[in-house]
Design an enzyme around this catalytic site. Structure first.
Site, mmCIF file in Angstrom:
data_model
loop_
_atom_site.group_PDB
_atom_site.id
_atom_site.type_symbol
_atom_site.label_atom_id
_atom_site.label_comp_id
_atom_site.label_asym_id
_atom_site.label_seq_id
_atom_site.Cartn_x
_atom_site.Cartn_y
_atom_site.Cartn_z
ATOM 1 N N ALA A 83 0.821 -1.212 0.000
ATOM 2 C CA ALA A 83 0.000 0.000 0.000
ATOM 3 C C ALA A 83 0.857 1.265 0.000
ATOM 4 O O ALA A 83 0.441 2.290 -0.541
ATOM 5 C CB ALA A 83 -0.948 -0.002 1.195
ATOM 6 N N THR A 84 2.047 1.223 0.591
ATOM 7 C CA THR A 84 2.909 2.408 0.578
ATOM 8 C C THR A 84 3.245 2.793 -0.864
ATOM 9 O O THR A 84 3.125 3.956 -1.262
ATOM 10 C CB THR A 84 4.206 2.150 1.366
ATOM 11 N N ALA A 212 -1.594 -6.930 0.707
ATOM 12 C CA ALA A 212 -1.952 -8.307 1.048
ATOM 13 C C ALA A 212 -1.774 -8.603 2.538
ATOM 14 O O ALA A 212 -2.558 -9.348 3.135
ATOM 15 C CB ALA A 212 -1.102 -9.282 0.223
ATOM 16 N N HIS A 213 -0.764 -7.989 3.157
ATOM 17 C CA HIS A 213 -0.352 -8.496 4.481
ATOM 18 C C HIS A 213 -1.229 -8.061 5.649
ATOM 19 O O HIS A 213 -1.014 -8.492 6.778
ATOM 20 C CB HIS A 213 1.126 -8.172 4.755
ATOM 21 N N CYS A 336 7.117 5.403 17.823
ATOM 22 C CA CYS A 336 8.537 5.705 17.926
ATOM 23 C C CYS A 336 8.953 6.483 16.694
ATOM 24 O O CYS A 336 8.796 6.020 15.574
ATOM 25 C CB CYS A 336 9.349 4.418 17.975
HETATM 26 C C1 PLP Z 1 -0.299 -0.809 6.550
HETATM 27 C C2 PLP Z 1 -0.843 0.395 5.880
HETATM 28 C C3 PLP Z 1 -0.168 0.997 4.824
HETATM 29 C C4 PLP Z 1 1.159 0.505 4.335
HETATM 30 O O1 PLP Z 1 1.000 -0.702 3.668
HETATM 31 P P1 PLP Z 1 2.281 -1.582 3.257
HETATM 32 O O2 PLP Z 1 1.696 -2.637 2.403
HETATM 33 O O3 PLP Z 1 2.832 -2.100 4.549
HETATM 34 O O4 PLP Z 1 3.223 -0.693 2.537
HETATM 35 C C5 PLP Z 1 -0.750 2.091 4.216
HETATM 36 N N1 PLP Z 1 -1.923 2.566 4.642
HETATM 37 C C6 PLP Z 1 -2.603 2.021 5.663
HETATM 38 C C7 PLP Z 1 -3.907 2.580 6.067
HETATM 39 C C8 PLP Z 1 -2.075 0.915 6.319
HETATM 40 O O5 PLP Z 1 -2.745 0.392 7.342
#
Ligand code: PLP
Length: 395
Positions: A83-84, A212-213, A336
């Site tokens: 998602a990043t 996915a995670h 942190c």
């Molecule tokens: C975890 C998260 C992300 C980042 O997702 P990654 O797949 O870890 O890069 C972005 N936005 C939200 C709302 C999240 O909870």
């Protein structure tokens, strides 16, 4: 259920209530992924032989599974690393592509850092940024949102489910406002897949980030939904080979794509039953915690996913609570950052002061959480809070 569980929570292991940070990969997902590592290892972009064809077929099957969960067409799904990356591609890609039309971006104070940091970087590069506040319940005021949109606004970015409070924004209504004004709407749905029904056939959303995670798939794979009708255009942020119709170059990790597809197919099949079970556990956890006294629930009490309980405890120094709660793996209202403890920007945006934010706890449940674990957590919390309040009372 137990066949799919990563492992029974063993003796001495803390109870895992941090599903919003990440989830275990469902065993059924692992099983789907394995053949694509050592056996069917072909490059999905190899168009001249069977190794490549098989891998490509698997990737396209997985793409269709991801699309199905959100009511999209497979051709609207672009694979990313998570998602990043999806947030980066959506925001930078739209602002760069539409630079001639305008350079104004609207987003919200409670967004994930993967959106906020990108927005600040875009501002550094010359874009204009409006950062909207939320109401004390965490929801965005629709009129305030409407007022923030300008003729030069290119994109608004609003998350569907907040990662700290579980609050659900009305992106359908926000999308309708954006359509009226000719503004693109991007939605970070990293915390939403498998937790509520998403239907992009009906929702006026242009871009959606997925990962996915957080939904029992592997880390390091995600997707960006890019609407085809009406067509949304982005400037690519990763060049080299022209994969994913030029939007995101790089060899596709077949096993990861297959894992995300399998995880999203499971989410579609099990969402209703899982959410019903989560609602029961959420009630059980909340009732237990409220019994401790001096507790406030952060975020709207009903417009939230059933997996999340975010609470502040009066009369406690926040970081101490999580420290003393050794039997439970959860998150606090502190993050942190460069070796110091910062109060959560999300809880601050809901109007909590620094002390209240620090004295907050995010408990997030998931597929493998049991009623027994919820009860044990309440017991641990009761003991910790009593101990800390006793120690800190002046007399
Ligand atoms: C975890 C998260 C992300 C980042 O997702 P990654 O797949 O870890 O890069 C972005 N936005 C939200 C709302 C999240 O909870």
């Amino acid at each position: 259920m137990s066949a799919a569980a990563p492992r029974a929570s063993g003796a001495g292991e803390p109870i895992y209530l941090d599903y919003a940070a990440t989830t275990p990969v469902d065993r059924r997902v692992v099983a789907c992924m394995l053949p694509w590592l050592a056996e069917d290892f072909g490059n999905p972009a190899s168009g001249s032989h069977a190794f490549g064809w098989r891998a490509q077929e698997a990737v396209e099957h997985a793409r269709a599974q991801v699309a199905a969960l959100i009511g999209a067409e497979p051709a609207e799904i672009v694979w990313t690393s998570g998602a990043t990356e999806s947030d980066n591609l959506a925001l930078k890609g739209a602002l760069l592509h539409e630079a001639a039309r305008g350079r104004h971006l609207v987003t919200v104070a409670t967004e994930h850092k993967a959106v906020l940091d990108v927005a600040h970087e875009l501002r550094r590069q010359g874009c204009e940024l409006t950062l909207l506040d939320v109401c004390p319940d965490g929801l965005l005021d629709l009129e305030r949102f409407r007022d923030a949109l300008r003729p030069d606004t290119v994109l608004a970015s609003v998350m569907l489910v907040n990662n700290e409070t579980g609050v659900v924004q009305d992106v359908e209504a926000l999308g309708a406002i954006c359509r009226e004004r000719g503004v693109l709407l991007h939605v970070d749905a990293a915390q939403a897949s498998g937790k509520l029904a998403i239907d992009l056939r009906r929702w006026p959303v242009d871009l959606m980030s997925l990962t996915a995670h957080k939904s029992y798939g592997p880390k390091g794979i995600g997707a960006l939904y890019v609407r085809r009708k009406p067509r949304v255009r982005l400037a690519a942020q990763m060049h080299g080979g022209g994969h994913e119709r030029g939007l995101r170059s790089g060899t596709l990790p077949t096993h990861q794509c297959v894992g995300m597809g399998a995880a999203f197919a499971l989410a579609a099949a099990e969402m209703d039953a899982e959410c019903a079970r989560m609602r029961t556990l959420q009630q059980r956890l909340l009732q237990g915690i409220e019994g401790i006294g001096g507790v406030r629930l952060n975020g709207h009490p009903r417009r939230r996913v059933p997996h999340n309980v975010n609470v502040s405890f009066e009369g406690i120094e926040g970081p101490l609570l999580l420290e003393s709660l050794t039997g439970v793996a959860a998150s606090s209202g502190s993050a942190c950052s460069s070796a110091s403890l910062e109060p959560s920007h999300v809880l601050r945006a809901l109007g909590l002061d620094d002390a209240q934010a620090h004295a907050s706890l995010r408990l997030t449940m998931g597929r493998f959480t049991t009623a027994r674990e919820v009860d044990d957590t309440v017991q641990c919390l009761q003991a910790s809070v009593a101990r800390l309040r006793g120690r800190q009372s002046p007399i």
